[in-house]
Write a protein that holds these residues in place. Sequence first.
Motif, short mmCIF file in Angstrom:
data_model
loop_
_atom_site.label_atom_id
_atom_site.label_comp_id
_atom_site.label_asym_id
_atom_site.label_seq_id
_atom_site.Cartn_x
_atom_site.Cartn_y
_atom_site.Cartn_z
N ALA A 23 1.09 -1.27 0.03
CA ALA A 23 0.02 0.05 0.14
C ALA A 23 0.91 1.37 0.11
N THR A 24 0.40 2.15 -0.48
CA THR A 24 1.27 3.65 -0.39
C THR A 24 1.00 4.44 0.65
N TYR A 25 1.56 5.24 1.00
CA TYR A 25 1.34 6.39 2.12
C TYR A 25 0.12 6.70 2.18
N GLY A 26 -0.08 7.34 0.85
CA GLY A 26 -1.53 8.01 0.72
C GLY A 26 -2.68 6.90 1.26
N GLN A 27 -2.62 5.74 0.65
CA GLN A 27 -3.70 4.71 1.08
C GLN A 27 -3.67 4.59 2.42
N ILE A 28 -2.75 4.69 3.18
CA ILE A 28 -2.62 4.19 4.79
C ILE A 28 -3.28 5.38 5.30
N ALA A 29 -2.76 6.71 4.81
CA ALA A 29 -3.49 7.83 5.35
C ALA A 29 -5.05 8.02 5.21
N GLU A 30 -5.37 7.47 4.12
CA GLU A 30 -6.77 7.46 3.82
C GLU A 30 -7.53 6.50 4.62
N LEU A 31 -7.15 5.45 4.63
CA LEU A 31 -7.65 4.27 5.72
C LEU A 31 -7.69 4.94 7.15
N ALA A 32 -6.56 5.55 7.32
CA ALA A 32 -6.45 6.18 8.79
C ALA A 32 -7.47 7.25 9.06
N GLY A 33 -8.08 7.74 8.14
CA GLY A 33 -9.11 9.02 8.29
C GLY A 33 -8.72 10.40 7.80
N ASP A 34 -7.54 10.31 7.18
CA ASP A 34 -6.97 11.61 6.77
C ASP A 34 -6.18 11.69 5.78
N LYS A 35 -6.49 11.88 4.43
CA LYS A 35 -5.83 11.65 3.19
C LYS A 35 -4.62 12.61 3.09
N LYS A 36 -4.48 13.66 4.14
CA LYS A 36 -3.39 14.72 4.06
C LYS A 36 -2.20 14.32 5.05
N ASN B 156 6.08 4.16 -1.52
CA ASN B 156 5.52 5.76 -1.99
C ASN B 156 4.93 5.36 -3.06
N ALA B 157 4.14 6.55 -3.62
CA ALA B 157 3.16 6.51 -4.69
C ALA B 157 3.58 5.89 -5.85
N LYS B 158 4.98 5.85 -6.03
CA LYS B 158 5.66 5.35 -7.25
C LYS B 158 5.94 4.11 -7.32
N GLY B 159 5.70 3.21 -6.15
CA GLY B 159 5.89 2.09 -5.77
C GLY B 159 7.49 1.67 -5.16
N GLN B 160 7.95 3.09 -4.99
CA GLN B 160 9.43 2.65 -4.56
C GLN B 160 9.51 2.66 -3.12
N ARG C 56 11.79 -0.90 -7.01
CA ARG C 56 10.45 -0.35 -7.19
C ARG C 56 9.25 -1.70 -7.26
N VAL C 57 8.22 -1.59 -6.76
CA VAL C 57 7.16 -2.42 -6.65
C VAL C 57 6.13 -2.07 -7.91
N ASP C 58 5.60 -3.04 -8.70
CA ASP C 58 4.71 -2.61 -9.73
C ASP C 58 3.36 -2.51 -8.72
#
Length: 209
Positions: free
Chosen positions: A128-141, A166-170, A198-200
């Motif tokens: 999962a990306t940092y952004g996905q985890i942030a969203e799951l935790a309740g705040d995309k920011k 990260n968002a690029k899979g790195q 990097r992960v696809d």
Amino acid sequence: MKTREEALAYGLSFPDTYKEAPFHDSNWQLVRIKGNGKAFLWTYERNGYINLNVKVSPEWRDFWRRAFDAVIPGWHQNKEHWNTIILDGSIPDEDIKRMISESYDLIADSPTRRIYEAVRKIPKGKVATYGQIAELAGDKKMCRAVGNALHKNPDPDSIPCYRVVNAKGQLSGAFAFGGPSTQQELLEADGIEVIDGRVDLSKYGMEMK
């Protein structure tokens, strides 16, 4: 840690906390959180020892009770959600502090706790990306907060932070896991292919529901 003073001092070291003796009985001294007024640490003397009542998540409740004879079901509280720590000198300070810290996180409903819960949901074989985890935790920011929380991961065995990229899979830098290839090795053990650091994500990215 054997004294009430030590326990209270540690409890009061957390943000926005205060001490209270709500029962007009100095034997009962609590540490509460200002935002919601709820207590996460109860202190009292019983049978010659200072006891602490702390809230505990179901997955850790029985672990602590099995690990130490001086951790018992919560005295005078819901035994499904509270443990009592008897300060008889048999429990290492770091474990007592960890139990108090977990209680604070549960009562405060802190972003850190929600981040760790989100990371636990990443299935084996996925990232999962940092952004996905942030969203799951309740705040995309709060992507930065995700990184900070994972860097302080208290339980890598059950919080698989190596599955976060990260968002690029790195992958993260070497410092995060103790070695330049550690995260890659852990991911590959999950069956995830890593190419040039990097992960696809189209293949291994966790789907959001």
